[in-house]
Design an enzyme around this catalytic site. Structure first.
Site, short mmCIF file in Angstrom:
data_model
loop_
_atom_site.label_atom_id
_atom_site.label_comp_id
_atom_site.label_asym_id
_atom_site.label_seq_id
_atom_site.Cartn_x
_atom_site.Cartn_y
_atom_site.Cartn_z
N ARG A 160 0.99 -1.45 -0.82
CA ARG A 160 -0.34 -1.95 -1.16
C ARG A 160 -0.51 -3.33 -0.54
NH1 ARG A 160 -1.21 2.41 -2.06
NH2 ARG A 160 -1.99 3.51 -3.90
N HIS B 295 -5.45 2.31 6.16
CA HIS B 295 -4.92 2.96 4.95
C HIS B 295 -4.88 4.50 5.11
CE1 HIS B 295 -4.39 2.33 0.35
NE2 HIS B 295 -3.64 3.31 0.81
N GLU C 104 -9.23 -4.46 1.30
CA GLU C 104 -9.69 -3.32 2.10
C GLU C 104 -11.13 -2.96 1.78
OE1 GLU C 104 -5.31 -1.19 1.92
OE2 GLU C 104 -7.10 -0.04 1.34
#
Lengths: 332, 332
Positions: free
Chosen positions: A249, A296, A278
């Site tokens: 993460r 991602h 993000e």
């Protein structure tokens, strides 16, 4: 006639086991048909009732709940569902579920298990090879037409023999280690505690791991303890030639410090699939040649989604057949 | 005094074993110092004499020759060197050496052995992961700032479970196979002949290998037999989802047909480290998102060059000590 058939179908459906969904589960939406002859989905978001009224209305019939990784399953929700015995989540992480409440009630939880682990591990290796051997950067060089005019592209660095530190040796970390062994890397790791079944050197402090590694790969869960686990101190310990890969993460890394270190040459490079805010990526990174930026996508492939569907189905079927869940998450 | 020292040094050097170089060997030029206290290099290109005269002048003293992979060692050259017993080449391939003449004279040959194999294998895996998981393409997407505005990047495809066909199961191919096993791939191969020591399925025709593979990796030598071994027929057998990786030589593939197949979607994608007319790359490829383009950098890293220097040195030392060459190429 059509009406009669419909009524019959509805009667059949009423016999199916009920599975509650609080919000849509994007991963299964495209294949919901596969589930519909086995379960009756109760979709809270399609009701005009307020959530708590909806839940109390169905409180006696709901024994199982299916959710995504971004659906909060709070203590308040759980208290409306006294018959709930099982939660199946389409995610690996459980930080959206009130685990204390589940534990005290004995609610079993099944997660995505290892469905995404191999993909994440593959992607971590892809990013590491890319940063070390400069694959994306060299591809840009060729696409810009510079090879014939400016000659050979600067050499990258070899993966074999590198000391790679894995932060988080769970499903994904173990798959990463398996692959790195085949590349001739020297592996060590950091995790909450030393694993007795693993022969790789263990470092209890991530700074020490960094100081003894040429590359760090982050694949641990994001928790209060791991937030900004990679700070400036750790990055400086990794050093000027060091490379950092993040498939965990974004907030595992203090991103501002990472950007500084990359720009100042205080670390060698980075391969990042995740970011703190993000989909916003620090604009300083967009022009650096020693980083590989990825939106991602480490965990997801169509093949992994298929495995996930099978696993979610298998867990629900097991629960309603009074069999052990296939990917139950047990307390450590 | 200085003069006397020089004379003494020169006298010492005269005692060193002579190693002929026909042309510069780029790989060792930066570290020539390491060789100079052990061998006396005789550099044909530095002499004002014509080559044949130079060679016949030194014909009695030359027992060893050191060359790069682009120095022709022809029968004519060899006939000028009746005392030659050993050729050490800084390349894996031998197509620059007249092997028939060497064989009939009993001249031993040592090559770069496996110095580059691991790098090439790593790079092949890097390209395969990049094409399947769209790493470079996703990196461009992020750099162009499209993630926040256009949303998720399309999913790539999983490496695990893929059927990978390796064309040429020598040093490099074997290293590639070792890595692919760790990724959970199903491996088969094509080579001149079936290898009794290998359990992977063997296909004697590369078209059959392609028809039974999701990805092909080319890592065989370029010979008359392997020139354009990948033609339109093979590419169509690989199919619309199929991926081709080339870390061998550009001319293994009929490049015009490859470009057509990629543009028409007749194959899925390609990762290319080599091209038919390097450094020129077909301009149609520069705008495709399903290809990764690399400027012939698979074999080289600073670490591999270091290993190469050590190996060349070890071979020359072995020869002059009447020991077996370290990386002698034996007839099959």
């Amino acid at each position: 006639m059509a009406n009669e058939e419909n009524q019959q179908q509805e009667a059949e459906m009423e016999k199916l086991p009920v599975v509650l969904q609080l919000r849509p589960v994007p991963a299964i939406a495209p294949v919901e048909d596969r589930f519909l002859n086995k379960f009756r989905f109760l979709k809270a978001w399609e009701s005009s009732m307020p959530m708590d009224l909806f839940l109390t209305t169905h409180s006696q019939s709901v024994r199982a709940l299916l959710c995504s990784g971004i659906t909060p399953v709070t203590a308040d929700v759980l208290r409306c569902l006294p018959s709930l015995q099982c939660i199946v989540t389409a995610s690996a992480g459980l930080n959206h579920i009130d685990l204390t409440e589940c534990r005290s009630r004995g609610i079993a939880i099944a997660n995505a298990g290892g469905c995404f682990s191999e993909n994440s591990a593959d992607y971590a290796i892809g990013l590491l090879l890319d940063v070390l051997r400069r694959i994306s950067a060299a591809d840009r060089y060729v696409r810009q037409g510079l090879w014939p005019t400016k000659g050979d592209y600067p050499l990258g660095s070899r993966l074999g023999g590198k000391r790679v530190g894995i932060v988080g040796l769970g499903h994904i970390g173990s798959e990463i280690a398996k692959r790195l062994v085949a590349f001739g890397c020297r592996i060590s790791y950091n995790s909450r505690k030393k694993k007795s079944s693993v022969a790789f050197p263990f470092y209890s402090h991530v700074r020490d791991l960094a100081a003894n590694s040429d590359a760090l790969i982050l694949c641990c869960a994001l928790t209060n303890e791991t937030h900004h686990i990679i700070n400036r101190d750790v990055l400086l310990a990794l050093g000027e030639q060091g490379v950092i890969i993040n498939v965990g993460r974004g907030a595992l890394i203090d991103e501002k410090e990472l950007v500084q270190c990359l720009m100042q040459g205080e670390i060698g490079g980075a391969g990042l699939d995740v970011f703190e805010n993000e989909p916003d990526v620090p604009k300083e990174l967009l022009v650096l040649d020693n980083v590989v930026l990825s939106p991602h996508t480490a965990v997801l492939t169509p093949e992994a989604l298929m495995s996930l569907h099978d696993l979610l189905m298998a867990n629900l079927e097991a629960f309603f057949s009074n069999k052990p869940l296939v990917s139950e998450v047990k307390d450590e």
